[in-house]
Every structure is written in structure tokens, then in C-alpha cells.
Write a protein that holds these residues in place. Structure first.
Motif, PDB file in Angstrom:
ATOM      1  N   HIS A 224     -20.470 -19.321  18.260  1.00 38.86           N
ATOM      2  CA  HIS A 224     -19.812 -18.017  18.194  1.00 38.86           C
ATOM      3  C   HIS A 224     -19.467 -17.691  16.740  1.00 38.86           C
ATOM      4  CE1 HIS A 224     -19.983 -17.215  22.372  1.00 38.86           C
ATOM      5  NE2 HIS A 224     -19.560 -18.431  22.632  1.00 38.86           N
TER       6      HIS A 224
ATOM      7  N   HIS B 223     -16.722 -15.315  15.578  1.00 32.79           N
ATOM      8  CA  HIS B 223     -15.308 -15.686  15.537  1.00 32.79           C
ATOM      9  C   HIS B 223     -15.075 -16.933  14.695  1.00 32.79           C
ATOM     10  CE1 HIS B 223     -15.143 -12.482  18.245  1.00 32.79           C
ATOM     11  NE2 HIS B 223     -13.840 -12.510  18.215  1.00 32.79           N
TER      12      HIS B 223
ATOM     13  N   GLY C 270      -8.695 -15.431  17.756  1.00 28.09           N
ATOM     14  CA  GLY C 270      -9.984 -16.094  17.551  1.00 28.09           C
ATOM     15  C   GLY C 270     -10.787 -16.191  18.827  1.00 28.09           C
ATOM     16  N   ARG C 271     -11.437 -17.337  18.970  1.00 27.95           N
ATOM     17  CA  ARG C 271     -12.262 -17.602  20.160  1.00 27.95           C
ATOM     18  C   ARG C 271     -11.322 -17.986  21.306  1.00 27.95           C
ATOM     19  NH1 ARG C 271     -13.889 -22.638  22.040  1.00 27.95           N
ATOM     20  NH2 ARG C 271     -15.407 -22.349  23.691  1.00 27.95           N
ATOM     21  N   ILE C 272     -11.267 -17.185  22.362  1.00 28.95           N
ATOM     22  CA  ILE C 272     -10.272 -17.413  23.414  1.00 28.95           C
ATOM     23  C   ILE C 272     -10.593 -18.686  24.211  1.00 28.95           C
ATOM     24  CG2 ILE C 272      -9.071 -16.342  25.373  1.00 28.95           C
ATOM     25  CD1 ILE C 272      -8.658 -15.013  22.560  1.00 28.95           C
TER      26      ILE C 272
ATOM     27  N   THR D 252     -12.398  -4.734  22.151  1.00 28.14           N
ATOM     28  CA  THR D 252     -13.411  -5.620  22.742  1.00 28.14           C
ATOM     29  C   THR D 252     -12.817  -6.554  23.802  1.00 28.14           C
ATOM     30  OG1 THR D 252     -13.041  -7.122  20.904  1.00 28.14           O
ATOM     31  CG2 THR D 252     -14.887  -5.614  20.690  1.00 28.14           C
TER      32      THR D 252
ATOM     33  N   ASP E 144     -16.119 -17.414  28.687  1.00 31.09           N
ATOM     34  CA  ASP E 144     -15.353 -16.748  27.611  1.00 31.09           C
ATOM     35  C   ASP E 144     -16.212 -15.663  26.987  1.00 31.09           C
ATOM     36  OD1 ASP E 144     -13.735 -16.177  25.379  1.00 31.09           O
ATOM     37  OD2 ASP E 144     -14.598 -17.829  24.226  1.00 31.09           O
TER      38      ASP E 144
ATOM     39  N   ALA F 282     -16.313 -11.263  25.413  1.00 31.33           N
ATOM     40  CA  ALA F 282     -15.734  -9.944  25.163  1.00 31.33           C
ATOM     41  C   ALA F 282     -16.192  -9.009  26.283  1.00 31.33           C
ATOM     42  CB  ALA F 282     -16.224  -9.404  23.819  1.00 31.33           C
TER      43      ALA F 282
ATOM     44  N   LYS G  93     -19.948  -9.915  16.225  1.00 26.65           N
ATOM     45  CA  LYS G  93     -21.413 -10.029  16.320  1.00 26.65           C
ATOM     46  C   LYS G  93     -22.061  -8.835  15.606  1.00 26.65           C
ATOM     47  CE  LYS G  93     -22.147 -13.472  19.656  1.00 26.65           C
ATOM     48  NZ  LYS G  93     -21.353 -13.898  20.782  1.00 26.65           N
TER      49      LYS G  93
ATOM     50  N   ASN H 193      -3.185  -9.130  18.742  1.00 25.79           N
ATOM     51  CA  ASN H 193      -3.700  -9.510  20.051  1.00 25.79           C
ATOM     52  C   ASN H 193      -2.529  -9.638  21.018  1.00 25.79           C
ATOM     53  OD1 ASN H 193      -6.497 -11.726  19.213  1.00 25.79           O
ATOM     54  ND2 ASN H 193      -6.546  -9.689  20.077  1.00 25.79           N
TER      55      ASN H 193
ATOM     56  N   GLY I 281     -20.216 -22.329  29.529  1.00 23.92           N
ATOM     57  CA  GLY I 281     -19.788 -23.364  28.579  1.00 23.92           C
ATOM     58  C   GLY I 281     -20.903 -24.322  28.175  1.00 23.92           C
TER      59      GLY I 281
ATOM     60  N   GLU J 284     -22.630 -23.469  24.771  1.00 23.75           N
ATOM     61  CA  GLU J 284     -21.787 -23.819  23.620  1.00 23.75           C
ATOM     62  C   GLU J 284     -21.877 -25.320  23.323  1.00 23.75           C
ATOM     63  OE1 GLU J 284     -20.970 -21.641  25.920  1.00 23.75           O
ATOM     64  OE2 GLU J 284     -20.319 -19.858  24.830  1.00 23.75           O
TER      65      GLU J 284
HETATM   66  P1  NAD Z   1     -21.175 -14.160  24.809  1.00 21.06           P
HETATM   67  O1  NAD Z   1     -21.785 -12.858  25.144  1.00 21.06           O
HETATM   68  O2  NAD Z   1     -21.948 -15.101  23.935  1.00 21.06           O
HETATM   69  O3  NAD Z   1     -20.851 -14.898  26.195  1.00 21.06           O
HETATM   70  C1  NAD Z   1     -20.328 -16.190  26.143  1.00 21.06           C
HETATM   71  C2  NAD Z   1     -20.113 -16.732  27.551  1.00 21.06           C
HETATM   72  O4  NAD Z   1     -21.313 -16.644  28.325  1.00 21.06           O
HETATM   73  C3  NAD Z   1     -19.781 -18.210  27.461  1.00 21.06           C
HETATM   74  O5  NAD Z   1     -18.883 -18.544  28.497  1.00 21.06           O
HETATM   75  C4  NAD Z   1     -21.134 -18.878  27.654  1.00 21.06           C
HETATM   76  O6  NAD Z   1     -21.034 -20.212  28.123  1.00 21.06           O
HETATM   77  C5  NAD Z   1     -21.782 -17.962  28.651  1.00 21.06           C
HETATM   78  N1  NAD Z   1     -23.235 -17.962  28.519  1.00 21.06           N
HETATM   79  C6  NAD Z   1     -23.958 -17.614  27.428  1.00 21.06           C
HETATM   80  N2  NAD Z   1     -25.274 -17.721  27.681  1.00 21.06           N
HETATM   81  C7  NAD Z   1     -25.401 -18.147  28.963  1.00 21.06           C
HETATM   82  C8  NAD Z   1     -26.507 -18.441  29.816  1.00 21.06           C
HETATM   83  N3  NAD Z   1     -27.755 -18.331  29.384  1.00 21.06           N
HETATM   84  N4  NAD Z   1     -26.251 -18.832  31.076  1.00 21.06           N
HETATM   85  C9  NAD Z   1     -24.976 -18.941  31.516  1.00 21.06           C
HETATM   86  N5  NAD Z   1     -23.886 -18.685  30.773  1.00 21.06           N
HETATM   87  C10 NAD Z   1     -24.096 -18.289  29.509  1.00 21.06           C
HETATM   88  O7  NAD Z   1     -19.714 -13.991  24.174  1.00 21.06           O
HETATM   89  P2  NAD Z   1     -19.142 -12.709  23.385  1.00 21.06           P
HETATM   90  O8  NAD Z   1     -18.853 -11.611  24.314  1.00 21.06           O
HETATM   91  O9  NAD Z   1     -20.021 -12.438  22.241  1.00 21.06           O
HETATM   92  O10 NAD Z   1     -17.764 -13.298  22.833  1.00 21.06           O
HETATM   93  C11 NAD Z   1     -17.767 -14.176  21.709  1.00 21.06           C
HETATM   94  C12 NAD Z   1     -16.394 -14.686  21.418  1.00 21.06           C
HETATM   95  O11 NAD Z   1     -15.597 -13.621  20.921  1.00 21.06           O
HETATM   96  C13 NAD Z   1     -15.614 -15.257  22.577  1.00 21.06           C
HETATM   97  O12 NAD Z   1     -15.220 -16.554  22.208  1.00 21.06           O
HETATM   98  C14 NAD Z   1     -14.396 -14.347  22.719  1.00 21.06           C
HETATM   99  O13 NAD Z   1     -13.214 -15.013  23.111  1.00 21.06           O
HETATM  100  C15 NAD Z   1     -14.261 -13.839  21.332  1.00 21.06           C
HETATM  101  N6  NAD Z   1     -13.518 -12.570  21.222  1.00 21.06           N
HETATM  102  C16 NAD Z   1     -12.257 -12.607  20.724  1.00 21.06           C
HETATM  103  C17 NAD Z   1     -11.548 -11.411  20.564  1.00 21.06           C
HETATM  104  C18 NAD Z   1     -10.144 -11.415  20.027  1.00 21.06           C
HETATM  105  O14 NAD Z   1      -9.562 -10.356  19.873  1.00 21.06           O
HETATM  106  N7  NAD Z   1      -9.555 -12.542  19.707  1.00 21.06           N
HETATM  107  C19 NAD Z   1     -12.122 -10.197  20.917  1.00 21.06           C
HETATM  108  C20 NAD Z   1     -13.410 -10.208  21.442  1.00 21.06           C
HETATM  109  C21 NAD Z   1     -14.109 -11.403  21.584  1.00 21.06           C
END
Ligand code: NAD
Length: 379
Positions: A52, A55, A129-131, A169, A187, A189, A197, A287, A332, A335
Motif C-alpha cells: 500500500h 499510505h 494511515g493504513r487502517i 475516501t 481493508d 477505501a 494511489k 480522521n 489480507g 499483502e
Molecule cells: P485496495 O483496493 O488495494 O484493497 C485492499 C483490500 O483488498 C485488502 O484487504 C486486500 O487483501 C484485498 N485484496 C486485494 N486484492 C485482492 C484479491 N485479488 N483477492 C482478494 N482480496 C484482495 O485498497 P485501497 O482501497 O487502495 O486502500 C489502501 C489503503 O488506504 C488501506 O490500507 C486503507 O486503510 C488506506 N486508507 C486510509 C485512509 C485514511 O484516511 N487514513 C483513507 C483511505 C484509505
């Protein structure tokens, strides 16, 4: 990796421990105690290790800017606003999310261990960060958890069927511990892509999927630039400045989930929604996070839960893949695989991201020798 920094093709690969040391030094020079600097660096590097990058350490220049602007307060502690056996309402007082998030989750774990379930409502936290970090922390203590997060003051996402920015997000995360094995952690967004991203794509990293953004005239696009607009020289790209918006994932369903992140993490915690119709000025960035914790031993006195989950995982993964050579994963799993590869090969970064980190190190007062010493070798 033998060298701390290696250029390969059009990417820079940095050894995770070298990156963690450099980012620790940057935050220590920027005003954090060494304990907090290490905590923030560990979490940011950990996000890169898990794939990720949005983050991860790419956030370093922005976090340093926030310290300088007074938007985040180093070495802050949470203030407990209200405390019952099972509910804690906690004010993060604009401390680093890596610090006040950890303190809050530890309160939730402790209550769940005593009473079976607990809820924490965290308001006014710096960027958490990464939740997934928080579900992993609960799972390590034998506690299943659900985390709902919003971003007050961040207007970058358009609702389904809309063009204008109305929310953030807002990530959703849940996780379960699994005796003797890695926990299962979901986990993501609720926007199609996390803002980071789009930042990674803008800085030359992985491109965005089609329809990740909507332009002001309602066209769907994969181009990240409508989110940022013109970036002034010497300033870091700011998603508040662009004319376009990110879209929600999953059409009306993801958009509805995004709405409820505002309700639970924003309104119920007391943190506040991203914005409101009667606002006269932009709300201060923070947040909010509503978390629910369930201690497994209050639900099952034996290993039935773990056996049932493991059996279901085997069933889930046995589904025939849609593509030849494909594979069905559980949340998970991706990751964990990325982490194994990146521990071995280093963290791949777009050169611009690496240059931003080195420039930030210089900005907080580190000279070439200090940078080299932190990395454990020449950059
Ligand atoms: P993402 O689209 O990569 O999805 C990740 C999730 O999907 C994970 O649980 C992963 O194991 C699962 N996954 C991914 N590929 C898979 C597959 N092929 N088969 C099955 N499961 C699969 O994540 P994102 O939406 O880009 O989010 C990235 C990070 O950003 C997260 O850690 C989130 O917590 C963080 N975030 C934080 C904030 C904040 O304000 N703090 C805001 C937005 C996002």
C-alpha cells in the motif's frame, strides 16, 4: 538487498530497514520524539511492505509539512472524553494518527478483553494511515474488530450519480485472529482508489483504473491530474486544489457505504462529517474512527471458531479461477505475499517519490553524511 538503495530500470529499490531508519531520522529532525519518529516510520514503511504505497513513505513530505503548518501535533496523547465498561469516546487532539490510533485501539482491546465487546469513538485524530494496522493490532491480542473511518475536512470524492465533491475516501476495515496463523484482514477505501494511489500515479507510479476519477464536466477518467490541478513549484500536490473528484467503488453500494462511514466515523464519534451544507469555511482536517472489538474467548470456549474459519478459507480458495493460472485469495493474503517479496527485493519507488524523501530529509536539516549514515550506505 546488499545495498540500501539500488536503481533498477525506471524504479528505485530501497531496503526496508534502511528506509525505516531514514524516515525515523526525518521525523526526529522534524520535531517528533525518537519513540514517535520510530513509530511513524515503522507504520509508513509497513504500508509499503504490504503493497500500500499510497499510505507509505510517500506521505513523509506531507506529514512534515503538516508539522510545520501546525496541522498535526507531535507527541500528543489522547484525552478520554467519556468512559464506560464498553465504550470510550476519545479525542486524538490532532496528534499523529500512528500514536493516537495506537492508544485508542489499545483501550478498545483492553475493554473487550474484560467485557467481551467494546466500542471506541476516536475524534480529531491525525492521519491514521493504513487502517489494516489497527485490525492487525487487535487480532494479535485475540480480538476481532471492525473499523470505520472518515476524513473531516477532505472533500475529494463524488457520490454515485454526482459530479461534485461531497466526501472523502473513508476506509472500511475488519479483521479476525486465526489461532497459530496470520489474521484475515480486509481493508480498503470506499473510493475506487485511495487518494494516495492517485498521488502515486501522479508521481509516475502505478496507473489508475478507468473511471477512478470524474472530471468537472462529468467524464470518467483514469488521469489523476483533475484531482490536484496545477501544482505550484516547491509545493506538494494537494488533492484539495483540483477541479475533479475521485469516484466511489461499487457504484451505488460503495457510495452508500461511503455515506455510512461519514455517519459512524464522522457524526457518531463527534469528529464531524467531511463537510456540511451550512458550512461557511473548510473544516480542519482529521480522521474520525469508530471501532468495534470482540474478544474471541467470549464467543467460543474452544477452537471451534478457528477450525470453522480455516475450513471455510479452504472452501473459498478451492473455487475454480476465472482465468487459467489464476487464484482465489482471502482478504489480507495479497499483502502477506507482497511483504515477503519486498522484504527480499526492497521497496520499489518511483524516482520522484525517492527524490521527494531525500529533499524532505535535507529540508529538516539532514546533510549528505547524515542521510548516508541513516541509510547505512550511499544513496
Ligand atoms: P485496495 O483496493 O488495494 O484493497 C485492499 C483490500 O483488498 C485488502 O484487504 C486486500 O487483501 C484485498 N485484496 C486485494 N486484492 C485482492 C484479491 N485479488 N483477492 C482478494 N482480496 C484482495 O485498497 P485501497 O482501497 O487502495 O486502500 C489502501 C489503503 O488506504 C488501506 O490500507 C486503507 O486503510 C488506506 N486508507 C486510509 C485512509 C485514511 O484516511 N487514513 C483513507 C483511505 C484509505
Amino acid at each position: 538487498m546488499n545495498q540500501p538503495v539500488r536503481r533498477q530500470g525506471d524504479m528505485v529499490h530501497v531496503a526496508p530497514d534502511a528506509m525505516q531508519r531514514l524516515v525515523t531520522e526525518i521525523f526526529a529532525c522534524a520535531g517528533c520524539s525518537r519513540t514517535e519518529a520510530e513509530r511513524v516510520a515503522t507504520r509508513l514503511t509497513g504500508a509499503n511492505l504490504r503493497g500500500h504505497d499510497s499510505h507509505g513513505i510517500i506521505r513523509t513530505p506531507r506529514y512534515v509539512q503538516w508539522i510545520e503548518d501546525g496541522r498535526v501535533v507531535p507527541d500528543q496523547s489522547v484525552r478520554i472524553e467519556s468512559d464506560t465498561d464498553t465504550i470510550a469516546i476519545v479525542d486524538g487532539r490532532y496528534g499523529f494518527g500512528q500514536t493516537v490510533g495506537e492508544q485508542t485501539v489499545d483501550i478498545g482491546i483492553e475493554k473487550a478483553k474484560r467485557h467481551g465487546v467494546a466500542v471506541t469513538a476516536l475524534r480529531n485524530a491525525g492521519h491514521l494511515g493504513r487502517i489494516g494496522d489497527w485490525a492487525e493490532r487487535a487480532a494479535a491480542a485475540g480480538v476481532a474488530s471492525i473499523h470505520m473511518v472518515n476524513v473531516r475536512g477532505s472533500l475529494i470524492v463524488a457520490p454515485f450519480g454526482g459530479v461534485d465533491r461531497r466526501g472523502s475516501t473513508s476506509p472500511f476495515c475488519c479483521g479476525i485472529p486465526l489461532a497459530g496463523e496470520e489474521p484475515v484482514i480486509l481493508d480498503f477505501a470506499t473510493s475506487l482508489v485511495a487518494e494516495g494511489k492517485a498521488l502515486v500515479a501522479l508521481r509516475g507510479g502505478k496507473p489508475l483504473p478507468d473511471g477512478a476519477l470524474v472530471t468537472p464536466d462529468g467524464q470518467l477518467t483514469s488521469d489523476p491530474s483533475p484531482l490536484y490541478g496545477e501544482v505550484a513549484p516547491g509545493r506538494y500536490p494537494d488533492p484539495n486544489n483540483g477541479p475533479g473528484a475521485l469516484t466511489c467503488f461499487g457504484m451505488h453500494k460503495g457510495s452508500g457505504l461511503n455515506f455510512f462511514m461519514e455517519m459512524f466515523a464522522g457524526a457518531l464519534t463527534g469528529s464531524g462529517t467531511s463537510a456540511g451544507a451550512s458550512d461557511t469555511e473548510r473544516r480542519r482536517f482529521c480522521n474520525g474512527m469508530l471501532s468495534i472489538y470482540m474478544a474471541l474467548e467470549f464467543f467460543h470456549s474452544d477452537d471451534w471458531f478457528a477450525r470453522e474459519v480455516k475450513d471455510y478459507i479452504a472452501f473459498w480458495k478451492s473455487a475454480r479461477p476465472t482465468e487459467p493460472g489464476g487464484e482465489v485469495l482471502v482478504p489480507g493474503e495479497k499483502e502477506r505475499r507482497t511483504m515477503a517479496a519486498r522484504r527480499r527485493d526492497g521497496l520499489p519507488l518511483a524516482p520522484m517519490t525517492w527524490d521527494d524523501i531525500v529533499a524532505t530529509a535535507r529540508r529538516v536539516g539532514m546533510d549528505e553524511a547524515a542521510i548516508e549514515q541513516a541509510l547505512g550506505g550511499r544513496p
